[in-house]
Design an enzyme around this catalytic site. Structure first.
Site, short mmCIF file in Angstrom:
data_model
loop_
_atom_site.label_atom_id
_atom_site.label_comp_id
_atom_site.label_asym_id
_atom_site.label_seq_id
_atom_site.Cartn_x
_atom_site.Cartn_y
_atom_site.Cartn_z
CG HIS A 59 -2.14 -1.07 1.20
ND1 HIS A 59 -3.04 -0.86 0.01
CD2 HIS A 59 -2.28 -1.98 1.78
CE1 HIS A 59 -3.99 -1.92 0.39
NE2 HIS A 59 -3.44 -2.75 1.43
CB SER A 72 -4.43 -5.69 0.63
OG SER A 72 -5.42 -4.92 1.38
CD GLU A 132 -3.43 0.58 -2.92
OE1 GLU A 132 -2.82 -0.86 -3.51
OE2 GLU A 132 -3.44 0.48 -1.56
#
Length: 175
Positions: free
Chosen positions: A64, A112, A137
């Site tokens: 992330h 994720s 994303e």
């Protein structure tokens, strides 16, 4: 280091072969994540349509971190199970080569999503159900918020049934 990779599964473990493709479910509909959220079918549709209309893409990041793109997602779509992604780790990016080595070793396999909630509601179980999100994303991660979101083939064993049983068992233990 192998210049490219393709993630496949043999006996449940990821195996990298020639190529540079990775694929898997970044989100599975109806399953409760560790934060108490569940994603409803269709939650990504409007966001994906807006991105396509603008000629933009969902980013592939490492853990992330917006400063660590490691590849590109070539295909992202919703199906009956969840949000399916297929993309390429870029061998020219050092961190992508490291990610490939970690996937190959079985040290990492999580996916994720990074998003902004547009519309959500509470269900009878008290979960926040995400009805619409703006998808930014999809990251390769060590610990996904939804443990069932992993790198793997679309035609691999359906983890949804196992995940539902696991969720039910977890709920029963909480009572």
């Amino acid at each position: 280091m192998v210049p490219g990779l393709e993630v496949k599964f043999a006996g449940g473990a990821p195996v990298l072969t020639d190529g540079q493709m990775i694929e898997g479910y970044a989100s599975l509909f109806g399953l409760t994540d560790q934060g108490g959220d569940a994603v409803a079918p269709g939650a990504f549709g409007a966001s994906l349509a807006r991105l396509a209309a603008k000629g933009d893409k969902v980013r592939m990041l490492w853990q992330h971190d917006p400063q660590k793109p490691i590849g590109v997602w070539d295909e992202i779509s919703e199906d009956e199970k969840g949000l399916w992604v297929k993309g390429r780790l870029l061998p020219e990016v050092a961190l992508a080569r490291e990610a490939a080595a970690l996937i190959q070793a079985g040290a990492i396999d999580g996916l994720s999503i990074g998003y902004r909630t547009i519309r959500a509601e509470r269900d009878q179980k008290g979960r926040r159900v995400l009805a619409e999100v703006e998808l930014w994303e999809v990251s390769l991660v060590t610990f996904p918020m939804l443990p069932e979101a992993k790198v793997g083939r679309k035609d691999s064993d359906d983890l949804r049934e196992f995940a539902a049983l696991f969720s039910a068992a977890t709920e029963a233990l909480r009572v």
